[in-house]
Design a protein around this motif. Structure first.
Motif, short mmCIF file in Angstrom:
data_model
loop_
_atom_site.label_atom_id
_atom_site.label_comp_id
_atom_site.label_asym_id
_atom_site.label_seq_id
_atom_site.Cartn_x
_atom_site.Cartn_y
_atom_site.Cartn_z
N SER A 283 0.83 -1.21 0.00
CA SER A 283 0.00 0.00 0.00
C SER A 283 0.86 1.25 0.00
N LEU A 284 1.87 1.28 0.86
CA LEU A 284 2.72 2.47 0.94
C LEU A 284 3.52 2.66 -0.34
N SER A 285 3.98 1.57 -0.94
CA SER A 285 4.73 1.67 -2.19
C SER A 285 3.87 2.22 -3.31
N GLY A 286 2.55 2.00 -3.21
CA GLY A 286 1.64 2.53 -4.21
C GLY A 286 1.21 3.96 -3.93
N GLY A 287 1.76 4.56 -2.87
CA GLY A 287 1.47 5.95 -2.57
C GLY A 287 0.32 6.18 -1.61
N ALA A 288 -0.20 5.12 -0.99
CA ALA A 288 -1.33 5.27 -0.08
C ALA A 288 -0.92 6.07 1.15
N PRO A 289 -1.81 6.94 1.66
CA PRO A 289 -1.54 7.63 2.92
C PRO A 289 -1.40 6.61 4.06
N VAL A 290 -0.76 7.02 5.13
CA VAL A 290 -0.49 6.10 6.24
C VAL A 290 -1.79 5.54 6.80
N THR A 291 -2.81 6.37 6.95
CA THR A 291 -4.09 5.89 7.50
C THR A 291 -4.71 4.83 6.61
N GLU A 292 -4.66 5.04 5.31
CA GLU A 292 -5.21 4.05 4.37
C GLU A 292 -4.40 2.77 4.42
N ALA A 293 -3.08 2.88 4.48
CA ALA A 293 -2.23 1.69 4.57
C ALA A 293 -2.52 0.92 5.85
N ALA A 294 -2.78 1.63 6.94
CA ALA A 294 -3.12 0.98 8.20
C ALA A 294 -4.39 0.16 8.06
N LEU A 295 -5.41 0.73 7.44
CA LEU A 295 -6.67 0.02 7.25
C LEU A 295 -6.49 -1.18 6.32
N ASP A 296 -5.70 -1.01 5.25
CA ASP A 296 -5.43 -2.12 4.33
C ASP A 296 -4.77 -3.29 5.05
N ALA A 297 -3.97 -2.97 6.06
CA ALA A 297 -3.24 -4.00 6.79
C ALA A 297 -3.99 -4.50 8.01
N GLY A 298 -5.23 -4.04 8.19
CA GLY A 298 -6.04 -4.56 9.29
C GLY A 298 -5.91 -3.84 10.60
N TYR A 299 -5.33 -2.64 10.58
CA TYR A 299 -5.19 -1.85 11.80
C TYR A 299 -6.26 -0.76 11.83
N GLN A 300 -7.01 -0.71 12.92
CA GLN A 300 -8.02 0.34 13.08
C GLN A 300 -7.40 1.60 13.69
N SER A 301 -6.25 1.46 14.33
CA SER A 301 -5.56 2.58 14.95
C SER A 301 -4.29 2.90 14.18
N ALA A 302 -4.19 4.14 13.67
CA ALA A 302 -2.99 4.53 12.94
C ALA A 302 -1.76 4.50 13.83
N SER A 303 -1.92 4.88 15.10
CA SER A 303 -0.77 4.90 16.01
C SER A 303 -0.25 3.49 16.26
N ALA A 304 -1.16 2.51 16.40
CA ALA A 304 -0.73 1.12 16.58
C ALA A 304 -0.02 0.61 15.34
N PHE A 305 -0.54 0.98 14.18
CA PHE A 305 0.09 0.58 12.93
C PHE A 305 1.49 1.18 12.80
N ILE A 306 1.62 2.45 13.09
CA ILE A 306 2.93 3.11 13.00
C ILE A 306 3.94 2.44 13.91
N ALA A 307 3.51 2.11 15.14
CA ALA A 307 4.41 1.46 16.09
C ALA A 307 4.82 0.08 15.59
N ALA A 308 3.87 -0.69 15.07
CA ALA A 308 4.18 -2.04 14.59
C ALA A 308 5.09 -1.97 13.37
N PHE A 309 4.82 -1.04 12.48
CA PHE A 309 5.63 -0.90 11.27
C PHE A 309 7.07 -0.52 11.63
N LYS A 310 7.22 0.41 12.58
CA LYS A 310 8.56 0.83 12.95
C LYS A 310 9.33 -0.29 13.64
#
Length: 257
Positions: free
Chosen positions: A215-242
């Motif tokens: 999703s990110l490689s395709g230019g999706a915003p972080v919030t959209e990428a989080a939802l695509d990956a099954g995360y309802q919380s952007a902050s939780a997604f950012i932490a997991a990704f990092k």
């Protein structure tokens, strides 16, 4: 140049071949093998590449190296502009001995596209030989992309893995998704751990991170990428990704652009 490459070169005359094909969403290249190695790459779109042992989701920032003789299948996610290369046996370099996902740096990307435009590299052509040598050097030196997903062998677990890969962002719990799979959640957890070395929960997390990279490689915003990956919380997604990649999703998206 290795004797193996020289032998094929002498017989065939074309040590590297390029192929440009556009596939529609959902098109599938069923499991097959060929004697030459293949660099599976798409200039746009996403592919799911699987061998009997592992699976990857590959955006245009990555490619899959498949040595000759290794069975593999490819499924298209969206319209895919495949720009793939076939190489005569590439010698004994350890980085070219087995399947792996590689990061496609800008120079490698342009070299792939240039060779595809040429169609074939001709033996005896010094300019083509330099391109071939550079290609092999770049492939051998390319950084290995993380998050290879080892695949279970048990048919029930393998089918469940396919479902998780097809729906990485599904809201359903593992227990809900396990219903109708032919095995209980406890059995699937045992099989995944025994056959992949990963817990089922960790395996699903990796599948979700693969989707996030796509999703990110395709230019999706972080919030959209989080939802695509099954995360309802952007902050939780950012932490997991990092934790997984060592950089934030926003920084990764900037690098992949």
């Amino acid at each position: 140049m290795s004797q193996a490459r020289q032998t094929v070169r002498d017989i065939d005359g074309f040590p590297v071949r390029g192929l440009a094909v556009t596939y529609r969403d959902g098109h599938r290249l069923d499991r097959h093998t060929h004697s030459w190695a293949q660099l599976v790459y798409a200039a746009s779109g996403t592919m799911r590449v699987a061998t009997p042992a592992a699976a990857w989701l590959t955006p245009p920032t990555r490619a899959i190296w498949v040595p000759g003789g290794v069975a593999h299948e490819i499924e298209m996610r969206g319209t895919v502009a495949m720009r793939t290369l076939y190489l005569a046996p590439a010698g004994d370099h350890p980085n070219l001995a087995s399947c792996r996902a590689i990061e496609v740096a800008p120079l490698l990307r342009e070299l792939i596209l240039h060779i595809v435009r040429l169609g074939m590299l001709e033996a005896g052509n010094r300019a083509h030989q330099r391109l071939e040598d550079l290609l092999v050097d770049l492939l051998a030196a390319a950084e290995t992309a993380p998050l290879e997903l080892p695949l279970p062998v048990d048919p029930r677990a393998a089918a469940f893995a396919d479902r998780l890969l097809a729906e990485p962002g599904a809201d359903a719990s593992l227990a809900e998704m396990a219903r109708g799979s032919g095995a209980s959640l406890r059995t699937l957890q045992r099989l995944f751990l025994a056959e992949t070395g990963l817990s089922l929960e960790t395996w699903r997390g990796r599948a979700r991170m693969q989707q996030a990279v796509v999703s990110l490689s395709g230019g999706a915003p972080v919030t959209e990428a989080a939802l695509d990956a099954g995360y309802q919380s952007a902050s939780a997604f950012i932490a997991a990704f990092k934790r997984t990649f060592g950089v934030t999703p926003a920084r990764y998206r900037t690098r992949a652009a």
